[in-house]
Scaffold this active site. Structure first.
Site, PDB file in Angstrom:
ATOM      1  N   ASP A 485      35.810  37.121  49.559  1.00  0.00           N
ATOM      2  CA  ASP A 485      36.294  39.129  48.841  1.00  0.00           C
ATOM      3  C   ASP A 485      35.760  38.311  47.259  1.00  0.00           C
ATOM      4  O   ASP A 485      36.024  39.601  46.731  1.00  0.00           O
ATOM      5  CB  ASP A 485      37.804  38.699  49.101  1.00  0.00           C
ATOM      6  CG  ASP A 485      38.732  37.846  48.807  1.00  0.00           C
ATOM      7  OD1 ASP A 485      38.291  36.574  48.526  1.00  0.00           O
ATOM      8  OD2 ASP A 485      39.756  37.425  48.900  1.00  0.00           O
ATOM      9  N   CYS A 486      36.108  37.590  46.638  1.00  0.00           N
ATOM     10  CA  CYS A 486      35.347  37.072  45.368  1.00  0.00           C
ATOM     11  C   CYS A 486      34.945  37.946  44.942  1.00  0.00           C
ATOM     12  O   CYS A 486      34.346  38.551  44.180  1.00  0.00           O
ATOM     13  CB  CYS A 486      36.083  36.317  44.830  1.00  0.00           C
ATOM     14  SG  CYS A 486      37.956  35.272  44.853  1.00  0.00           S
TER      15      CYS A 486
END
Length: 755
Positions: A485-486
């Site tokens: 997700d980063c």
């Protein structure tokens, strides 16, 4: 006076970086660096927190904010907006509130382009660092008297009224944190009486009233054993031989979750060595103070599986106890006796240290996080107390330290990249690019410099590591652990920047680096369509039944997550529009399967359960982001209609939303006491409604939430801190104070567009 320094290394020859320390955050104390007024402001902030700590247990993270605002001569010249009638909010009023918040928030950007970020809140982070440095004789070298004062301030501020400490700052008292923090206080010379509010005496009473330290969970028992105030035989076995097991077995090093691997590599080495620090007068005192019976009369075998009911997240199943009893009775005695202690164990210890050294070097000695770092640091010291490896560990201890008005704490390892990606998306959504161009340019440069350029060194598969080329981490590039997700959120920012003119935004990322990010994301999708966080999921979720860490939820193998899956959908949809030729079929298939996974994860009430935020509003907003990006609408999607009903059905009278951290361990939506609303949960729910098209159908619910956000804004453009909003492993809460700014601004930006 404490000062935050960002993007800097130092003179220590044992410190090294992959990108000139971009994103690094270190606090320094300079006795002569402040004016009397600055010192008075800091003391006011400290006093205000202490006086109100029973009502608001999360700090507002004010010290670095005050520093940055002073250094940039910040002056909020835009008048505050107050809204009386939600249905009559004008575009001008919404845009004015947005501009005020943007003016404030851009002043908080560091010179290297990131937004400094506290990421703490769990109260078992500090003591292992203190114990490790005490054992190795480096406590005074790393923690000055000023450090100690601030650590004690933090512990005093977050001690519960009953004398114990919670698993996190808002939690009920638990044995793990009470025992560990009690030991920390005693190491710092705090006596059983005469200290602030009798902290030690009250903590000791809590410990003894709840059965004594034999009821400490495994992580605490390990540190007690290392310190010599518990016996290693009272711990479930952690044999280092696991790192020698072949890959065809149901469980081996490669099947374990990346955090589980990192923690238990260091811990298994210390267990295999049965390392115990030499006895000191303090150790002997602690043996007398922590137990309900004399130390030499404790039955350690009975204590092995004990865990205080306050700490135990879920009852230990019969198969769990049977497995660990079997290892204790049959396997461990076999491995620890001649000749196998010479033939097998010594080889296993060497193999374990090779694994520790590899992961330490690959992460620039930051390691994976604050739980594992003290174990790995101590293991290096035990192997060679004058080694360069240990000195490199010491050089990175300051990376974990954070100072705020509630005192000094240890962070998980920092959330610089995560916070910055959200901050940039919020600012990009404001349509104020021309007004904040320097901020955007610096932010884009930070992202470009923070992407992981290469895979881990050497034969990383042998060391149970996964490819990271093209990824972004949670913290900074040096730490090196790519996260889905980063990566997705950072990629989304970079894709927006890539559409801007070069004369505005500067040199753009090469497409090949964007391709690398996409390749990383595609590799993390499981066959069920969900996306994992760090590495591909090995399946074998039944191994969670054997989990040795009692106070957390899942934690043995990698899982798929709704939030990660939704972030990847958003990024891949954007990427496909700009680069339709790169892995077109794989991307389309990934999006389709991810959407299917997301829809299937929806709960009967219309919400989604969050694994990284508190909890249902966070995950529901993420899910709606992904579905909306994939083209799903309220009209054609029953999933979205259910989600809208959930959000509207939980809206408070004041127009906002609020959620207790208890939603996470209970896995059931739990409102805050008194149905209070918070800025962060309101922003999340509001953005979910906007994405679902509620402004076009029935906007009143969104107007009411916008009124709540606008009227919550403070005089300087900040928003109030109102509670803890992050979590990991279901029960351990994390503090993200920047969310109140980035999420509120993002929600107001999307709202203003619709006006």
């Amino acid at each position: 006076m404490w000062r935050l320094r960002t993007g800097k290394g130092g003179d220590d020859p044992h410190l090294f970086s992959t990108n000139d320390y971009v994103g690094r955050q270190v606090w320094e104390f300079d006795r002569d660096a402040a004016t009397p007024q600055e010192l008075a402001d800091v003391e006011d902030a400290r006093r205000n927190f202490s006086e109100n700590r029973t009502h608001l247990k999360t700090c507002s993270d004010l010290l670095w904010r005050m520093q940055f605002l002073r250094e940039k001569n910040f002056d909020q010249k835009i008048p505050r907006v107050l809204v009386e009638d939600a249905e009559k909010i004008t575009y001008e009023a919404a845009k004015t509130a947005l501009r005020r918040g943007v003016l404030y928030f851009t002043a908080l950007q560091a010179d290297d382009g990131h937004w400094p970020a506290e990421n703490s809140g769990s109260l078992f982070f500090e003591a292992p660092f203190v114990i490790c440095l005490y054992i190795t004789g480096h406590l005074d070298n790393i923690f000055s008297p000023e450090h100690r004062d601030e650590i004690l301030r933090y512990m005093y501020n977050h001690q519960n009224e009953d004398g114990g400490w919670g698993l996190h700052v808002e939690g009920h008292s638990v044995m793990l944190c009470t025992v560990m923090n009690y030991i920390c206080l005693r190491i710092f010379g705090v006596g059983l009486d005469g200290d602030r509010e009798n902290a030690c005496a009250r903590a000791r009473k809590w410990i003894l009233d709840h059965g004594g330290a034999t009821y400490t969970p495994l992580i605490g028992k390990a540190w007690l054993s290392i310190l010599g105030v518990y016996d290693w035989s009272g711990c479930i076995p952690m044999p280092p031989e696991i790192w020698m097991l072949p890959s065809f077995l149901p469980i081996y090093g490669g099947t374990l979750w990346i955090y589980c691997r990192d923690v238990f590599s260091g811990l298994s080495y210390l267990y295999g060595k049965r390392f115990i620090t030499p006895q000191t007068p303090l150790v002997l005192q602690l043996r007398e103070e922590l137990y309900t019976r004399p130390y030499d009369q404790i039955d350690w075998k009975i204590a092995r599986l004990r865990c205080a009911k306050e700490d135990l997240y879920q009852p230990q199943a019969f198969v769990h106890n049977l497995f660990w009893k079997g290892v204790s009775i049959f396997l461990e005695p076999f491995l620890s006796r001649w000749p196998f202690d010479k033939l097998v164990r010594q080889r296993a210890l060497r193999t374990t240290m090779e694994l520790i050294h590899y992961n330490d070097e690959a992460s620039r000695y930051i390691t994976g996080g604050c739980v594992e770092k003290p174990f790995c640091m101590l293991a290096c010291w035990v192997e060679d107390n004058d080694s360069d490896c240990f000195k490199k560990h010491l050089a990175r201890v300051p990376d974990y330290v954070w100072v705020a008005e509630d005192g000094m704490k240890i962070q998980s390892f920092g959330s610089q990249l995560w916070d910055t990606s959200f901050s940039l998306q919020a600012l990009l959504a404001t349509d104020l690019a021309d007004e904040i161009r320097p901020t955007l340019v610096k932010g884009y440069n930070y992202l470009k410099k923070s992407q992981v350029a290469e895979n881990p060194p050497g034969n990383y598969r042998k060391m149970y590591r996964y490819s990271t080329k093209g990824a972004w981490t949670f913290t900074d590039q040096d730490q090196g652990w790519g996260v889905s997700d980063c990566t997705a959120e950072s990629l989304e920012c970079c894709l927006v920047f890539s559409t801007m003119p070069a004369e505005f935004i500067g040199e753009k990322m090469k497409p090949e680096r964007l391709y690398d990010a996409v390749n990383f994301l595609l590799s993390l999708q499981s066959t069920n369509g969900g996306v994992t966080a760090w590495e591909p999921a090995p399946g074998k979720k039944w191994l969670e039944l054997l989990g040795p860490v009692e106070f957390l939820g899942y934690g043995v193998v990698e899982h798929e997550y709704v939030e990660c899956t939704a972030s990847v959908i958003v990024a891949l949809v954007s990427f496909k529009k700009l680069y339709p030729w790169h892995r077109k079929k794989e991307i389309e298939s990934c999006i389709t399967n991810a959407v299917d996974y997301t829809e299937k994860q929806q709960l009967p009430d219309g919400s989604w359960y969050g694994s990284w935020g508190v909890c249902f509003f966070y995950a529901t907003w993420f899910a709606l982001r992904g579905l909306a990006a994939a083209g799903k609408t309220y009209k054609d999607s029953p999933t979205i209609r259910k989600a809208v009903r959930f959000i509207i059905g939980t809206q408070n009278v004041d127009g906002g939303w609020g959620e207790s951290y208890l939603s996470c361990p209970n896995k059931k939506y739990t409102p805050l006491e008194g149905n209070r609303s918070t800025v962060v949960h309101t922003a999340e729910a509001m953005m979910g409604l906007i994405l679902a098209g509620q402004m076009e159908r029935e906007p009143n619910s969104v107007h009411r939430s916008a009124k709540m956000l606008i009227n919550s804004q403070l005089e300087n453009g900040d928003f109030p801190q109102e509670g803890i909003v992050g979590v990991f492993n279901t029960t351990a809460m994390l503090h993200y104070p920047n969310f109140r700014n980035s999420f509120a601004l993002w929600a107001l930006a999307e709202y203003a567009k619709r006006l």
